[in-house]
Design an enzyme around this catalytic site. Structure first.
Site, PDB file in Angstrom:
ATOM      1  N   MET A   1      -5.536  -7.084   8.992  1.00 47.40           N
ATOM      2  CA  MET A   1      -4.884  -6.284  10.047  1.00 47.40           C
ATOM      3  C   MET A   1      -5.727  -5.059  10.351  1.00 47.40           C
ATOM      4  O   MET A   1      -6.787  -4.860   9.779  1.00 47.40           O
ATOM      5  CB  MET A   1      -3.480  -5.912   9.602  1.00 47.40           C
TER       6      MET A   1
ATOM      7  N   LYS B   1       0.825  -1.202   0.000  1.00 49.08           N
ATOM      8  CA  LYS B   1       0.000   0.000   0.000  1.00 49.08           C
ATOM      9  C   LYS B   1       0.865   1.260   0.000  1.00 49.08           C
ATOM     10  O   LYS B   1       0.625   2.188  -0.778  1.00 49.08           O
ATOM     11  CB  LYS B   1      -0.903  -0.033   1.241  1.00 49.08           C
TER      12      LYS B   1
ATOM     13  N   THR C   1       7.355 -40.132  -5.346  1.00 52.99           N
ATOM     14  CA  THR C   1       7.702 -39.292  -4.190  1.00 52.99           C
ATOM     15  C   THR C   1       6.728 -39.426  -3.027  1.00 52.99           C
ATOM     16  O   THR C   1       6.987 -38.901  -1.950  1.00 52.99           O
ATOM     17  CB  THR C   1       7.822 -37.815  -4.624  1.00 52.99           C
ATOM     18  N   ASN C   2       5.618 -40.144  -3.234  1.00 53.46           N
ATOM     19  CA  ASN C   2       4.758 -40.409  -2.064  1.00 53.46           C
ATOM     20  C   ASN C   2       5.496 -41.366  -1.138  1.00 53.46           C
ATOM     21  O   ASN C   2       5.665 -41.103   0.055  1.00 53.46           O
ATOM     22  CB  ASN C   2       3.434 -41.068  -2.490  1.00 53.46           C
ATOM     23  N   ASP C   3       5.925 -42.484  -1.702  1.00 52.68           N
ATOM     24  CA  ASP C   3       6.664 -43.445  -0.870  1.00 52.68           C
ATOM     25  C   ASP C   3       8.042 -42.913  -0.500  1.00 52.68           C
ATOM     26  O   ASP C   3       8.536 -43.164   0.599  1.00 52.68           O
ATOM     27  CB  ASP C   3       6.786 -44.789  -1.595  1.00 52.68           C
TER      28      ASP C   3
ATOM     29  N   ARG D   1      -4.179  -1.172  -5.964  1.00 49.93           N
ATOM     30  CA  ARG D   1      -3.361  -2.388  -5.856  1.00 49.93           C
ATOM     31  C   ARG D   1      -3.805  -3.331  -6.964  1.00 49.93           C
ATOM     32  O   ARG D   1      -4.890  -3.173  -7.528  1.00 49.93           O
ATOM     33  CB  ARG D   1      -3.525  -3.048  -4.482  1.00 49.93           C
TER      34      ARG D   1
ATOM     35  N   GLY E   1      -8.190  -6.902   4.910  1.00 49.75           N
ATOM     36  CA  GLY E   1      -9.018  -6.981   6.117  1.00 49.75           C
ATOM     37  C   GLY E   1      -8.410  -7.754   7.277  1.00 49.75           C
ATOM     38  O   GLY E   1      -9.039  -7.914   8.314  1.00 49.75           O
TER      39      GLY E   1
ATOM     40  N   CYS F   1       5.927 -39.295 -10.431  1.00 56.29           N
ATOM     41  CA  CYS F   1       4.504 -39.647 -10.494  1.00 56.29           C
ATOM     42  C   CYS F   1       3.855 -39.608  -9.124  1.00 56.29           C
ATOM     43  O   CYS F   1       2.691 -39.961  -8.968  1.00 56.29           O
ATOM     44  CB  CYS F   1       4.308 -41.000 -11.164  1.00 56.29           C
TER      45      CYS F   1
ATOM     46  N   SER G   1      11.026 -43.421 -12.656  1.00 55.04           N
ATOM     47  CA  SER G   1       9.932 -42.526 -12.289  1.00 55.04           C
ATOM     48  C   SER G   1       9.969 -42.391 -10.768  1.00 55.04           C
ATOM     49  O   SER G   1       9.915 -43.402 -10.048  1.00 55.04           O
ATOM     50  CB  SER G   1       8.597 -43.109 -12.742  1.00 55.04           C
TER      51      SER G   1
ATOM     52  N   TYR H   1       9.654 -35.253 -17.286  1.00 60.67           N
ATOM     53  CA  TYR H   1       8.217 -34.997 -17.204  1.00 60.67           C
ATOM     54  C   TYR H   1       7.719 -35.076 -15.760  1.00 60.67           C
ATOM     55  O   TYR H   1       8.388 -35.625 -14.886  1.00 60.67           O
ATOM     56  CB  TYR H   1       7.429 -35.986 -18.087  1.00 60.67           C
TER      57      TYR H   1
ATOM     58  N   HIS I   1     -15.868  -8.251   2.473  1.00 61.96           N
ATOM     59  CA  HIS I   1     -14.840  -9.181   2.927  1.00 61.96           C
ATOM     60  C   HIS I   1     -15.071 -10.604   2.420  1.00 61.96           C
ATOM     61  O   HIS I   1     -14.182 -11.240   1.861  1.00 61.96           O
ATOM     62  CB  HIS I   1     -14.821  -9.140   4.455  1.00 61.96           C
TER      63      HIS I   1
ATOM     64  N   ARG J   1      -3.099   3.043   8.811  1.00 57.60           N
ATOM     65  CA  ARG J   1      -3.449   1.756   8.182  1.00 57.60           C
ATOM     66  C   ARG J   1      -2.240   0.848   8.047  1.00 57.60           C
ATOM     67  O   ARG J   1      -1.143   1.324   7.793  1.00 57.60           O
ATOM     68  CB  ARG J   1      -3.972   1.967   6.760  1.00 57.60           C
TER      69      ARG J   1
HETATM   70  C1  PEP Z   1       4.520 -43.002  -5.034  1.00 52.93           C
HETATM   71  O1  PEP Z   1       4.862 -43.708  -4.106  1.00 52.93           O
HETATM   72  O2  PEP Z   1       4.853 -41.807  -5.148  1.00 52.93           O
HETATM   73  C2  PEP Z   1       3.637 -43.520  -6.084  1.00 52.93           C
HETATM   74  C3  PEP Z   1       3.313 -42.792  -7.121  1.00 52.93           C
HETATM   75  O3  PEP Z   1       3.100 -44.748  -5.898  1.00 52.93           O
HETATM   76  P1  PEP Z   1       1.861 -45.025  -4.921  1.00 52.93           P
HETATM   77  O4  PEP Z   1       1.298 -43.705  -4.503  1.00 52.93           O
HETATM   78  O5  PEP Z   1       0.906 -45.836  -5.710  1.00 52.93           O
HETATM   79  O6  PEP Z   1       2.509 -45.785  -3.818  1.00 52.93           O
HETATM   80 MG    MG Z   2       4.635 -45.859  -4.284  1.00 54.11          MG
END
Ligand code: PEP
Ligand code: MG
Length: 889
Positions: free
Chosen positions: A103, A22, A771-773, A336, A101, A836, A768, A856, A452, A92
């Site tokens: 602060m 501001k 990244t969850n596991d 703004r 809104g 993935c 691949s 990818y 708001h 202000r």
């Molecule tokens: C993972 O582990 O990131 C994955 C894509 O496999 P899943 O979620 O099926 O374990």
């Molecule tokens: Mg997995």
């Protein structure tokens, strides 16, 4: 000596970090010659100095404020506290990132028993002067002295009723004097001190209160949601007041230079005659649309339109402008970058390119990928004949169904139990933010499109209806009435935020369609991005959706999801529970054609684009009945029917379920470990894939299959599974006499795989990153239940900066990804790599994937457009960074 205080004519628009958004804008507008009331800004550095000094203002800053005040007095020719010509100011907040809104603000500061009389005389409007004074006491008491506004409202209501008035404008100066007397008693009672009459004391107390409000609860919640760091601090702007409530030749309003809901290039906003700024924002009176100002004040309107054009060209973006007209003179109080819906963001960005105000790259950077969600979600089916019970302002588009609740806490509580709720309030205040977050949609009976609730909901992409005045809401009785209809807490309604309609019950919704501008922007994004974007899809339907959204392939087809079908589960169980190899083979042979059919469907949809099929991954007991439930059934049968055949079968089943039971199933017999001990399962799956390839190729359709082995930790696992799949491939080639190509790769989803990726790459055609596991195994947090247990607290307490299952932990998990890519490509230059895990659809993680050189990202179909845009932004940003580095060199 550090400079902490800057007159508006000393700054410029680039100094946002120092002056806040501001303050920097006020300085910039002053610089380009717009009619901005004089003032000065106390910097964000002063805010940090205030906190460093244990919430007290260091004397060097105090001195600079006093000096600036003197300058302001010289500029305006008015003096703070001078009854003959009093200077009144607003105080202000103004952080680097807009926090609407969240602060505190104090207006009309400088009023006291003496200056009010001076004001009355000067303006020849005693009613206005005393009204301003009482507003000041009320606001100051709330913000600085922490007295609940309720006491003031209650007293005002009582006096109004006593006098037989319906509205505030009926109050005379004498009436306001009576109110002021009562207000001061409230202050004495609840603040245990007299109301401060000394304007400088008022000023310094207000500055501290605004600094304090940086850390109030709603500001903290808002920052967390918007990912704004807490160390930035807020600036404070002190500005001479102008008054929109000096009569019918005065007014105040808020306008956007383009429509913030649709993006249409047409001035959009609202104003109130004879009112002060907060009347518009708080939504207490419902304002007039901006076009009617043309009739009421033609010259002011013309000047305002020109100013809007100038501001938009200057800032090269849609602006959200606050203005006040004081006795026929226009003042610009604030500009703004305007918050907007995703639809508007896209249309504005694309049209600004058409108007040659920005280029395509800039347009790509203008749209927040996360916002695209708004466009990819349901709306009410057009073929449905609607019977709305009420209609309000269409404040934020999208449709939602849910049960009605009247309280933000209740909304939050029910949403935690996975209930869909619609928050209905007379009006919302920033204290309701947690309710708006939790609810599917918000409805208010008062307030305009810039109130708001509207601003916050639009920012979050949630449906919202405002100013639905026909709703008679009784918060205490937890119900609202519209005509004869009574809607109680818990009743289901559907709202359409694009039309403002409220409809009883649940209504069919349809999937969204993407606008031409949206498609065009994504085409521009595709030209810029280096990363490929694939989708995680397990069936032809999802694959089709993904393809429509622009996925360049399937990055993960989880074959176990194909097993979950109600008709297939019994066969899968048969396969798992088989006592002999022959029995298992029989069950597998029933599953094979089913899997094959699914694969054919996906290959056909993807028309030669790569399709990554992962062989079976989860622990087998996931497909079996629950052990505890089975135990209960067996126990009951042992008592009621101890000799039955059913008991025998159930006991048998229980024994097998127990046999398969594991203490840590996520670390147990799953992934390629299943393939190692039950190769026949992977053989069946490989056969289904190869037969599907042949079938689809015979139809003349190209196929690019990539077979993926999950949860590999040691190269030998991959080596063995690769051989197994290749043998099946050879068999099918021989059997069918057809040659086909395919790749065999692996998921990198345990740390050992990332750390030995050089060895693993010997056996892999691609990697691949799962990244969850990988997040689960790197942190050692269970991905199934950590979020419901300690992880939420970790995030709230900032032990962790983000939820690592949602946003990739770049320092830890990311390091493993980077290592995996480097080692893998050390063995096989150009090795194809992707991601993935869920992170493949999250913008910051996508940026990281770009930076470490993945080929990818793969994400759920509905996130594909987001990923395309985020991938393009990553490319443009790194290009910009490189050009900065080059310039530095
Ligand atoms: C993972 O582990 O990131 C994955 C894509 O496999 P899943 O979620 O099926 O374990
Ligand atoms: Mg997995």
């Amino acid at each position: 000596m550090n400079k902490f205080v800057f007159m508006f004519n000393e700054g410029n628009g680039k100094k946002k970090e120092l002056l806040g958004g501001k303050g920097a804008n006020l300085a910039e507008m002053t610089r380009i010659g717009l009619p901005v009331p004089y003032g000065f800004t106390i910097s964000t550095e002063a805010c940090n100095a205030y906190y460093d000094a244990d919430k007290s203002l260091p004397s060097k800053i105090e001195l600079q404020v006093l000096k600036a005040l003197q300058n302001l007095e010289d500029q305006t020719g008015k003096r703070l506290g001078d009854p003959s010509n009093p200077l009144l100011v607003s105080v202000r907040s103004g952080a680097v990132h807009s926090m609407p809104g969240m602060m505190d603000t104090v207006l009309n500061l400088g009023m006291n028993d003496e200056t009010v009389e001076g004001m009355a005389e000067l303006t020849n409007n005693a009613r206005f002067a005393y009204d301003s004074y009482r507003r000041f006491i009320q606001m100051f008491s709330d913000v600085v002295l922490n007295i609940d506004g309720f006491y003031f409202e209650q007293l005002l209501g009582e006096i109004r009723e006593e006098k037989g008035y319906q509205t505030d404008p009926e109050m005379s100066a004498e009436d306001w004097k009576e109110v002021i007397k009562g207000y001061k008693e409230i202050v004495k009672k609840y603040a245990k001190r007299a109301f401060p009459e000394e304007p400088k004391e008022q000023l310094f107390l207000s500055i501290s209160a605004v600094f304090d409000s940086w850390n109030n609860q709603r500001a903290i919640v808002y920052r967390r949601l918007q990912k704004i760091p807490g160390h930035l601090g807020t600036a404070v702007n002190i500005q001479s007041m102008v008054f929109g409530n000096m009569g019918d030749d005065s007014g105040t309003g808020v306008a956007f230079t383009r429509n913030p809901s649709t993006g249409e290039a047409k001035l959009y906003g609202e104003y109130l005659i004879n009112a002060q700024g907060e009347d518009v924002v708080a939504g207490i009176r419902t304002p007039q649309p901006i076009v009617t100002l043309q009739n009421e004040m033609p010259e002011v309107y013309q000047q305002f339109v020109e100013t809007c054009n100038l501001l938009e060209k200057h800032y090269q973006d849609m602006q959200d402008i606050e203005f006040t007209v004081e006795r026929g003179k226009l003042f610009i109080l604030q500009t703004r970058t305007g918050k907007r819906t995703a639809e508007a963001a896209i249309r504005i960005a694309v049209e600004l390119v058409g108007e040659q105000i920005i280029n395509k790259k800039e347009a790509i950077l203008r749209v927040d990928p996360e916002q695209l969600n708004q466009l990819l979600h349901s709306r009410i089916d057009d073929s449905f004949e609607r019977n709305p019970i009420a209609k309000g302002l269409p404040a934020s588009p999208g449709a939602a169904t849910g049960q009605v609740v009247f309280d933000a806490d209740e909304a939050e509580k029910l949403a935690k139990d996975d209930q869909k709720v619609i928050l209905v309030r007379p009006e919302t205040t920033p204290d309701d933010i947690h309710g708006i977050v939790a609810a599917k949609a918000t409805v208010t009976s008062r307030g305009g499109m810039t109130s708001h609730a509207a601003v916050v909901a639009r920012g979050m992409g949630k449906a919202c209806i405002c100013g639905c005045e026909s709703l008679n809401i009784d918060v205490k009785a937890r119900q609202f009435k519209v005509g004869d209809t009574v809607v109680k807490q818990g009743d289901i309604i559907t709202i359409d935020g694009s039309t403002g309609e409220i409809i009883l019950g649940e209504i069919p919704m349809i999937a969204p369609k993407l606008s031409n501008e949206f498609q065009l922007l994504l085409t521009w994004a595709d030209e810029e991005r280096r990363l490929g974007v694939r989708a995680n899809a397990d069936n032809p339907e999802d694959a089709r959706k993904a393809f429509e959204f622009g996925a360049g392939g399937i990055g993960l087809c989880r074959t176990e999801h194909m097993f979950m079908d109600a008709h297939r589960i019994p066969i899968v169980q048969e396969m798992i529970l088989a006592d002999s190899y022959a029995e298992r083979e029989e069950a597998l042979s029933k599953l094979l054609p089913m899997q094959q059919e699914d694969f054919e469907g996906i290959f056909e949809v993807m028309q030669g684009h790569p399709v990554t099929i992962r062989l079976l991954d989860p622990p087998l007991h996931e497909f079996l009945p629950d052990k505890e439930e089975l135990l209960v059934e067996v126990t009951k049968l042992q008592i009621t029917d101890p000799t039955s055949k059913e008991l025998k079968e159930k006991e048998d089943l229980l024994r097998k379920v127990r046999h398969l039971d594991e203490s840590n199933p996520m670390l147990g017999h799953r992934g390629c470990r299943l393939g190692m001990s039950h190769p026949e399962i992977y053989v069946m799956q490989a056969k289904a894939i190869f037969y599907a390839i042949v079938k689809v190729m015979e139809k003349g359709i190209d196929v690019s299959p990539e077979i993926m082995i999950p949860l590999v930790g040691h190269v030998n696992e991959l080596k063995e599974m690769r051989q197994l799949v290749m043998n099946v491939g050879l068999q099918v080639k021989e059997e069918t006499g057809l040659d086909f190509n395919y790749l065999i790769g692996t998921m990198i989803e345990v740390p050992r795989a990332a750390l030995t990726a050089d060895q693993i790459a010997e056996e892999a055609d691609f990697f691949s990153f799962g990244t969850n596991d990988l997040t689960q195994t790197t942190f050692g947090y269970s991905r199934d239940d950590a979020e419901g247990k300690f992880l939420q607290a970790y995030i709230e307490n900032k032990t962790l900066p983000e939820n690592p299952f949602a946003t990739l932990d770049q320092e830890g998990v990311g390091k493993l990804v980077e290592t995996g890519v480097k080692l893998g490509r050390g063995t096989k230059p150009g090795l194809k790599t992707g991601i993935c895990g869920e992170h493949g659809g999250e913008q910051h993680s996508i940026q990281f994937c770009h930076e470490v050189g993945l080929d990818y990202v793969s994400c759920s179909p509905y996130r594909v457009p987001l990923a395309r845009l985020a991938a393009a932004q990553a490319s443009i940003k790194s290009e910009l960074r490189q050009s900065v580095v080059k310039v530095r060199v």
